[in-house]
Design an enzyme around this catalytic site. Structure first.
Site, PDB file in Angstrom:
ATOM      1  N   LYS A  48       0.807  -1.217   0.000  1.00  0.00           N
ATOM      2  CA  LYS A  48       0.000   0.000   0.000  1.00  0.00           C
ATOM      3  C   LYS A  48       0.845   1.273   0.000  1.00  0.00           C
ATOM      4  CE  LYS A  48      -3.954  -2.194   0.083  1.00  0.00           C
ATOM      5  NZ  LYS A  48      -4.861  -2.164  -1.077  1.00  0.00           N
ATOM      6  N   ASP A  49       2.131   1.165   0.305  1.00  0.00           N
ATOM      7  CA  ASP A  49       3.018   2.331   0.174  1.00  0.00           C
ATOM      8  C   ASP A  49       2.965   2.879  -1.245  1.00  0.00           C
ATOM      9  OD1 ASP A  49       3.810   1.876   2.756  1.00  0.00           O
ATOM     10  OD2 ASP A  49       5.926   1.506   2.293  1.00  0.00           O
TER      11      ASP A  49
END
Length: 350
Positions: A48-49
């Site tokens: 999700k970064d």
């Protein structure tokens, strides 16, 4: 200092370029060659970064975000952590609406990253005023100078993985990948990665099959097969970040060839097996993805020459109070047979 000496201006420069690691012990009896794209190597410990940085930077370029603004998002935990991390570096406030299904570890991590966290009941419909979707919308309406990321319906979710995860896998596999196995929640990871890989396979005349992993209790597999949203498919399940009780537009169903469903219990045990047998401490959804590979081998999906890449989305530290807790596993009834006994122990010497 020079960046070629591994000195970076900030933590955001470490996002992406995660390793592809060969799986050996768990796949020794399987046909084919297996490689894990281990997203825990991102600085925020999850895939999700990639979307947090991409969506926020695109919002900045379009003038949607200004210094001091507030970013609001719904999350099962990982996206929220990544958004909180990016917000710290870029100077934004962060408000997160979180599902109560998220582990206590994840919720504590969000608070530790300076986010204001609203924990919402998990087992309510998406249009219920208490759902994290509706709470996030209300907070956005009430908060001046706020931007609602809305990852479930944000096409930039797909773009982030099209521009990063897909090219990385293609390069790391030298274009020899034959199958991608990935969990589907918002759908951005599998959709963006699949879009890029399929473009390359058409360009070079190869074939890649995209296999999505869904949870029992989720609507995605049936929707993919029938284009029917069936509420009867929905019931409570334990895996976080996998499956949905709505149809996210961030999922490109046309890019996915097949869905396979996995159970909470088997996915939990498989996550624990990955740590014990491969030395990779990864999360619940990684267990689900690996469980899908086990089931696909039972149905003779793969051949000896196939090169299968599986995405492991996050780190095991976010599930210490869940799948890596013997107490939690026991409470779920996941230690109900001899083959599911605890294989290691802690002993205190006095």
């Amino acid at each position: 200092m020079k960046k070629d000496l591994n000195v970076f201006d900030n933590v955001l420069q470490l996002i992406g370029n995660t390793p592809l690691i060969k799986l050996n012990n768990m796949t020794s009896d399987f046909k084919g060659n297996y490689f894990a794209k281990v997203e825990a190597f991102n600085p925020g410990h999850s895939s999700k970064d990639r979307i947090a940085l991409h969506i926020i930077e695109q919002a900045e370029k379009k003038g949607i975000l200004s210094p001091g603004d507030t970013i609001i998002e719904t999350t099962s935990g990982n996206t929220g952590f990544s958004i909180a991390m990016v917000s710290i570096i870029k100077g934004y406030k962060c408000i997160l609406a979180v599902s109560s299904k998220s582990s206590a570890d994840k919720i504590d991590m969000l608070k530790s990253m300076g986010a204001n966290v609203y924990v919402c009941p998990a087992h309510v419909s998406a249009d219920d005023n208490r759902s994290y979707y509706q709470v996030a919308k209300r907070l956005h309406e009430e908060t001046k100078g706020s931007v609602y990321i809305n990852q479930y319906f944000n096409e930039l979710n797909i773009d982030a993985h099209y521009h990063t995860t897909g090219p990385e896998i293609w390069k790391q596999s030298e274009g020899k990948i034959t199958h991608l196995v990935a969990c589907s929640g918002t759908g951005g990871t599998i959709s963006g990665t699949a879009k890029y890989l399929k473009e390359q396979s058409r360009r070079f005349g190869t074939n890649i099959k995209i296999i999505g992993v869904d949870a029992y209790g989720s609507v995605l597999k049936k929707y993919h097969e029938t284009k029917e949203f069936d509420e009867k498919e929905i019931y409570p399940y334990r895996i976080e970040g996998l499956g949905k009780n709505l149809i996210p537009t961030a999922t490109d169903f046309d890019s996915i060839d097949e869905f396979i469903k996995v159970t909470d219990e088997e996915s939990a045990h498989t996550a624990r097996d990955i740590a014990i047998k491969e030395g990779l401490f990864v999360g619940y959804t990684s267990g689900a993805a690996m469980q899908a590979i086990k089931q696909l081998n039972e149905s003779d999906e793969f051949s000896e020459d196939d090169n299968i890449v599986v995405i492991f989305p996050d780190h095991g530290s976010r599930y210490m109070s869940k799948v890596f807790s013997d107490k939690w596993m026991g409470e779920q009834g996941f230690f109900d047979s001899e083959k599911e006994e605890v294989t290691s122990s802690i002993q205190y010497v006095k």
